[in-house]
Each structure stands twice: as structure tokens, then as C-alpha cells.
Design a protein around this motif. Structure first.
Motif, PDB file in Angstrom:
ATOM      1  N   ALA A 135      21.647  -3.037  44.200  1.00 11.99           N
ATOM      2  CA  ALA A 135      21.601  -1.600  44.437  1.00 11.99           C
ATOM      3  C   ALA A 135      20.322  -1.283  45.183  1.00 11.99           C
ATOM      4  O   ALA A 135      19.262  -1.832  44.878  1.00 11.99           O
ATOM      5  N   VAL A 136      20.437  -0.420  46.174  1.00  9.24           N
ATOM      6  CA  VAL A 136      19.261   0.021  46.925  1.00  9.24           C
ATOM      7  C   VAL A 136      19.070   1.496  46.645  1.00  9.24           C
ATOM      8  O   VAL A 136      19.978   2.302  46.879  1.00  9.24           O
ATOM      9  N   VAL A 137      17.912   1.830  46.089  1.00  4.42           N
ATOM     10  CA  VAL A 137      17.619   3.238  45.786  1.00  4.42           C
ATOM     11  C   VAL A 137      16.317   3.618  46.487  1.00  4.42           C
ATOM     12  O   VAL A 137      15.610   2.754  47.011  1.00  4.42           O
ATOM     13  N   GLY A 138      16.008   4.891  46.458  1.00  2.00           N
ATOM     14  CA  GLY A 138      14.781   5.346  47.092  1.00  2.00           C
ATOM     15  C   GLY A 138      14.992   6.712  47.710  1.00  2.00           C
ATOM     16  O   GLY A 138      16.132   7.134  47.892  1.00  2.00           O
ATOM     17  N   PRO A 139      13.905   7.387  48.062  1.00  2.00           N
ATOM     18  CA  PRO A 139      14.029   8.747  48.579  1.00  2.00           C
ATOM     19  C   PRO A 139      14.835   8.814  49.868  1.00  2.00           C
ATOM     20  O   PRO A 139      14.955   7.815  50.589  1.00  2.00           O
ATOM     21  N   SER A 140      15.368   9.967  50.135  1.00  2.00           N
ATOM     22  CA  SER A 140      16.096  10.206  51.368  1.00  2.00           C
ATOM     23  C   SER A 140      15.164   9.927  52.544  1.00  2.00           C
ATOM     24  O   SER A 140      13.995  10.304  52.518  1.00  2.00           O
ATOM     25  N   GLY A 141      15.679   9.229  53.531  1.00  2.00           N
ATOM     26  CA  GLY A 141      14.867   8.882  54.700  1.00  2.00           C
ATOM     27  C   GLY A 141      14.116   7.571  54.555  1.00  2.00           C
ATOM     28  O   GLY A 141      13.421   7.148  55.482  1.00  2.00           O
ATOM     29  N   ALA A 142      14.264   6.900  53.413  1.00  5.74           N
ATOM     30  CA  ALA A 142      13.534   5.646  53.171  1.00  5.74           C
ATOM     31  C   ALA A 142      14.014   4.510  54.070  1.00  5.74           C
ATOM     32  O   ALA A 142      13.295   3.544  54.289  1.00  5.74           O
TER      33      ALA A 142
END
Ligand code: ADP
Ligand code: ADP
Length: 229
Positions: free
Chosen positions: A34-41
């Protein structure tokens, strides 16, 4: 097979604006990340590089040890199914759009027993009343319905590598639950990269990578990341 690696990958859509820097990822065959992180990351950008909508400016991406830049695009794309964040459908029947994923634009209609399971899945996901409309033209589909068509198309392709980029973002929560369990079943035993923000979508992943401003900020299992805080 289906072992995906990113090795020190860098990328920018424009040369003067770097989006990804030194990204190294390892997704063993048949496992999920899974890849998560803030929008635009840069999460969707990772997916686009793997599907070769773009090529890295540095580093390389391999599947089973082979640089994807050296693999024929048609064989790369038959090995990978992507449900992109924004689905664009052909102005044609649902059947045409589902069939497109496997046969290309020349093969408009659904046929063959091999397609049965995926079509059943798809039909189960449609709102009541749509079952008989797979071949009908001029349907006005909502964003969520389009997303279901995209999911069905990708599952029908039966690819060893699956990329789900916010694949259920346009669905209402009840439909999402149903489709999510279909997607979880599809991910089993398949190399799967899941871009998502909802915790329920990512807890089951074999590893979680946190991307921030184009770099890997954290990685580990869900339990490991929880322990780190
Ligand atoms: P995420 O999926 O994490 O929200 P994206 O990979 O979509 O992030 O985008 C990362 C960065 O790249 C953002 O700053 C975005 O504006 C930029 N970007 C995305 N697509 C393009 C494009 N086609 N051309 C130029 N910049 C883009
Ligand atoms: P197929 O898997 O049927 O060969 P494509 O490779 O053309 O289909 O596209 C796969 C998915 O990616 C489609 O849903 C398409 O809308 C989407 N897509 C195509 N080009 C781009 C792009 N440049 N960036 C992001 N998504 C794209």
C-alpha cells in the motif's frame, strides 16, 4: 512471477520540477504494497511509471529482474492491470469498455466462458436494473458506475500485477464495501500496489510505504508503523 522493484527512481513531469527522488521499492511476487501519503506526494506518478505512461529520469524499474524500459510495451501492459484514479471510458457500451482491457479496441463485444467470472463480478456490482444493459448504447454512467466498469475491465484482464489507484474513491460506502471484498479476493496471490488513504483498505497489505514530497518517508507493516507512531 510479478516481482516489482523500483531502484533509486527519480522523475519529473518537467525537467526543472522533480516529483520523485531516490525511490526504492521492493514488492515480491504475489504480495501487496500500500502506498499512502499526502495528496501531491507522487503516489499516482509511481503507478504511471510502472505502466510506462512515463519513464523515470533516473534509476530503473524491474519486473522479475527485467528493466521494463527494455520490455515490449504490449507484453508489459498485458502483465499489468491498472485502475486509474480518473477513469475515462469510451463513448460506447459497457460491454465494449469491459472488453477493451483484454482485446484492444478491435474487439467490441463480450464473449467466451473465460470472461464469465469477471462479468459476474461486474454485474453483481451494478445497480439493479443494469444487468441487461451491458450491450446498450448511450448509457449515462455516474462517476461510481464508471469506476466499477474500470474495475471490471481490469479484473477481466486477469493480470499478474494489479495497480489500484484510489480504485473505490467514487463509490458510496456500501458499494465500496462490496467492491473492496472483490478487490481483496483479486489481490490474493497477485502482486498488488494499492494507492489509498482509507485505513481499512491498507491494513491487509503486506507492506505499507509512506510517500512524502516524492520520497519514501516510512515503510513497514501496519503493526510496525503503528508501533513507531
Ligand atoms: P498523488 O497521487 O500522491 O496525489 P501525483 O503523483 O498525482 O500525487 O502528483 C505528484 C505531483 O506531480 C503533484 O505536484 C502534481 O501536481 C504533479 N503532476 C501530476 N501529474 C502531472 C502532469 N501530468 N504534469 C505535470 N505535473 C503533474
Ligand atoms: P489497456 O489496459 O486496455 O491497454 P490502456 O493501457 O490504454 O488500456 O489504459 C489503461 C488505463 O489507464 C485506462 O483506464 C486509461 O484511461 C488510463 N490511462 C491511459 N493513459 C493514461 C495516462 N497518460 N495517465 C493516466 N492514465 C491513463
Amino acid at each position: 512471477d510479478g516481482h516489482v522493484r523500483f531502484e533509486e527512481v527519480a522523475f519529473g513531469y518537467e525537467p526543472e520540477r522533480i516529483i520523485l527522488k531516490g525511490v526504492t521499492l521492493d514488492v515480491p511476487a504475489g504480495t501487496s504494497m500500500a502506498v499512502v501519503g499526502p495528496s501531491g506526494a507522487g503516489k499516482s506518478t509511481l503507478a504511471r511509471l510502472l505502466y510506462r505512461f512515463y519513464d523515470p529520469t533516473a534509476g530503473r524499474i524491474t519486473i522479475d529482474g527485467q528493466d521494463i524500459a527494455k520490455v515490449q510495451q504490449s507484453s508489459l501492459r498485458s502483465a499489468i492491470g491498472i485502475v486509474p484514479q480518473d477513469t475515462v471510458l469510451f463513448n460506447d457500451t459497457i460491454g465494449y469498455n469491459i472488453g477493451y482491457g483484454r482485446e484492444g479496441a478491435g474487439q467490441p463485444e463480450i464473449e467466451g466462458a473465460a470472461r464469465g467470472a469477471a462479468i459476474d463480478t461486474f454485474i453483481a456490482a451494478l445497480p439493479q436494473g443494469y444487468e441487461s444493459m451491458v450491450g446498450e448504447r448511450g448509457l449515462k454512467l455516474s462517476g461510481g458506475e464508471k469506476q466499477r466498469v474500470a474495475i471490471a475491465r481490469t479484473l477481466l484482464k486477469d493480470p499478474p500485477i494489479l495497480i489500484l489507484d484510489e480504485a473505490t474513491s467514487a463509490l458510496d460506502s456500501r458499494t465500496e464495501e462490496a467492491i473492496q471484498s472483490t478487490l481483496n479476493a483479486a489481490a490474493r496471490g497477485r502482486t498488488t500496489i494499492i494507492i489509498a488513504h482509507r485505513l481499512s483498505t491498507i491494513v491487509g497489505a503486506d507492506q505499507i510505504v509512506v510517500l512524502d514530497a516524492g520520497r519514501v518517508a516510512e515503510r513497514g507493516t501496519h503493526a510496525e508503523l503503528l508501533a513507531k507512531g
